[in-house]
Design an enzyme around this catalytic site. Structure first.
Site, short mmCIF file in Angstrom:
data_model
loop_
_atom_site.label_atom_id
_atom_site.label_comp_id
_atom_site.label_asym_id
_atom_site.label_seq_id
_atom_site.Cartn_x
_atom_site.Cartn_y
_atom_site.Cartn_z
N GLU A 192 1.59 17.98 54.68
CA GLU A 192 0.29 17.42 54.28
C GLU A 192 0.33 15.99 53.77
O GLU A 192 -0.06 15.70 52.63
CB GLU A 192 -0.33 18.27 53.18
N GLU A 237 0.33 27.40 56.39
CA GLU A 237 -0.25 27.84 55.12
C GLU A 237 -1.66 28.35 55.35
O GLU A 237 -2.43 27.75 56.09
CB GLU A 237 -0.37 26.70 54.11
C1 GCO Z 1 -1.18 22.08 49.53
C2 GCO Z 1 0.22 22.44 49.49
C3 GCO Z 1 0.50 23.61 48.63
C4 GCO Z 1 -0.61 24.13 47.73
C5 GCO Z 1 -1.56 25.08 48.45
C6 GCO Z 1 -2.67 25.65 47.57
O1 GCO Z 1 -1.82 22.42 50.48
O2 GCO Z 1 -1.70 21.49 48.62
O3 GCO Z 1 0.87 22.51 50.69
O4 GCO Z 1 1.53 23.05 47.90
O5 GCO Z 1 -0.09 24.77 46.63
O6 GCO Z 1 -2.15 24.43 49.49
O7 GCO Z 1 -3.57 24.66 47.20
#
Ligand code: GCO
Length: 481
Positions: free
Chosen positions: A186, A383
């Protein structure tokens, strides 16, 4: 005839899982969020160690209490992580996505290697494999060695060389044992949201008082990161280790809040460019999106270096695209926000989720868009998950009945599998996250785990969503219409 059609339908549904063990079912985490042990075995400081300890960013601005990742959920500790692997085994996942702490292996970011840090991850990987769970490594999930941060971090053009040195060490150390590597997690959120918020705090300003200029100032950093991604991807391919490498992006489909208002429609399109296409296009097409380049030009960003270089990187292509999906965003045109775009405060849901509106149909649309607009790339959902706050995290008779998260997970996996059935090349799904953990600027106040963690005692208790995900992994077909 009807019978024949039914049989054909059933067969095509079954065939998407037919290549046995091919579909990846996983859980995901990141080093700073779970490891703790922030000074163990010669580890160097990371920017996050400094944000939370020295500058007390979390104390001052983001959370009610002074929270750090110093201990977190203690996953650096072998006794602890072996228990966590046993939980993953019970869950039934085939893969664990975790990130490496760069400063554990290269305490100064470059130069001298800390062998204890490398040995730790070698042991960690061997242990994971002994549970028949495959590692999927994220090389960089936001914790930059502080020694590099003080040299300007990603804004320093040398960051490309730093990252190449680090990634070569990773490929050399873990090579063939690891079949999936993710270069960056990200970058869009890291550079444009988190870093600007932290810089604001350090400058004595409100964390979220970001201007278009602050925002645009990060464009050169994102350019450096794109080049680093291309070079590391190419180096990995040259090593012929037999695995795959990709980049993980947080993709947020943009919806004009008022579809009849041309200003909202234009703002949604630009936000799609800034947030989604700015990294997707270079990774999959080898170009930066023209509308965003034009926009940055107006914001006085020197983009002269960007375009020609990108076009000269024929080896740019990732083997897969990692998709982090939580929610789409309703977008309004508003001069009070950077780029005159408000995409963050328009959530109309009555039970708000931390990361936005709950709209699984947009995960389906997103996967189909990648298929149609980007020549059907291989996709891993790296994710997906949810947090709804205290109402969903209560212990009743020793059980956490997180029905909102459970429902979210089920509906999103169902949407994803539908897209797979309709031709998107979806190869796997990682749930965020196995354990409650340190949620960046929100500290421990935001739980995302399917396993509850008592942060005082480190006790783990699977929640209702854990058992639901376990069931889905056993019989995913039940989710396809
Ligand atoms: C993000 C990261 C994770 C977060 C998850 C929840 O997307 O910010 O990859 O580290 O913890 O997304 O917000």
């Amino acid at each position: 005839m009807k019978k024949l059609i039914l049989v054909a339908l059933l067969l095509s549904t079954i065939s998407i899982f037919a290549q046995k063990n091919k579909f990846i079912w996983g859980v995901a985490s990141a080093s700073y969020q779970v490891e703790g042990a922030y000074k163990a075995d010669g580890k160097g400081e990371s920017n996050w160690d400094v944000y939370t300890n020295t500058y007390e960013i979390t104390k001052k601005t983001f959370t009610k209490t002074n929270q750090t990742g110093n201990v977190s959920v203690n996953q650096y500790d072998r006794k602890q992580y072996l228990k966590d692997f046993a939980l993953m085994k019970k869950l039934g996942v085939t893969h664990y996505r975790f990130s490496l702490s760069w400063a554990r292996m290269l305490p100064d970011g470059v130069g001298k290697i800390n062998q204890k840090g490398v040995a730790h991850y070698q042991q960690f990987i061997d242990d994971l494999l002994s549970f028949s769970i495959e590692p999927c490594i994220t090389l960089y999930h936001w914790d930059l060695p502080q020694k590099l941060q003080v040299k300007g971090g990603w804004n320093n053009p040398k960051s490309v060389d730093w990252y190449v040195e680090y990634s070569n060490l990773v490929f050399k150390s873990f090579g063939k044992k690891v079949k999936y590597y993710i270069t960056f997690n990200e970058p869009n959120i890291d550079l444009f949201l988190i870093t600007t918020a932290v810089n604001n705090v350090l400058a004595g300003k409100n964390a979220f008082a970001t201007t278009t200029q602050d925002f645009a100032n990060q464009a050169p950093a994102s350019y450096n990161l794109c080049v680093a991604n291309a070079l590391a991807t190419n180096n990995y391919h040259l090593l012929k280790l037999g695995g795959q490498i990709g980049i993980t992006l947080n993709l947020i489909p943009t919806i004009p809040k008022d579809a009849n208002n041309p200003k909202d429609v234009a703002a949604a399109e630009l936000q799609d460019g800034i947030h989604n296409r700015w990294f997707l296009d270079p990774a999959l097409k080898g170009t930066f999106p023209a509308d965003v380049l034009e926009h940055y030009k107006k914001s006085n960003v020197n983009i002269a270096a960007f375009e020609p270089t990108v076009k000269n990187l024929p080896y740019w292509k990732s083997d897969f695209i990692g998709v982090n999906f939580y929610s789409p965003a309703y977008v309004t045109y508003d001069d009070n926000f950077p780029n005159s775009i408000n995409w963050q405060t328009n959530n109309p849901d009555t039970i708000p989720m931390f990361n936005g509106v709950v709209k699984p149909a947009y995960l389906y649309k997103l996967l189909m868009r990648l298929k149609n607009d980007y020549n059907n790339p291989s996709i891993l959902i790296t994710e997906n998950g949810a947090g709804f706050g205290d109402r969903d995290e209560k212990f009743i008779n020793g059980v956490v009945n997180d029905s909102l998260r459970t429902d979210y997970v089920k509906r999103h996996i169902s949407a994803a599998l539908q897209a797979k059935k309709d031709g998107a090349r979806l190869e796997g799904y990682f749930l965020w996250s196995i354990l409650d953990n340190f949620e960046w600027i929100f500290g421990y106040d935001r739980r995302f785990g399917i396993v509850y963690v008592d942060f005082e005692t480190q006790k783990r208790t699977p929640k209702k969503s854990f058992y639901e995900y376990q069931k889905i992994i056993k019989t995913p077909i039940s989710l396809i219409k």
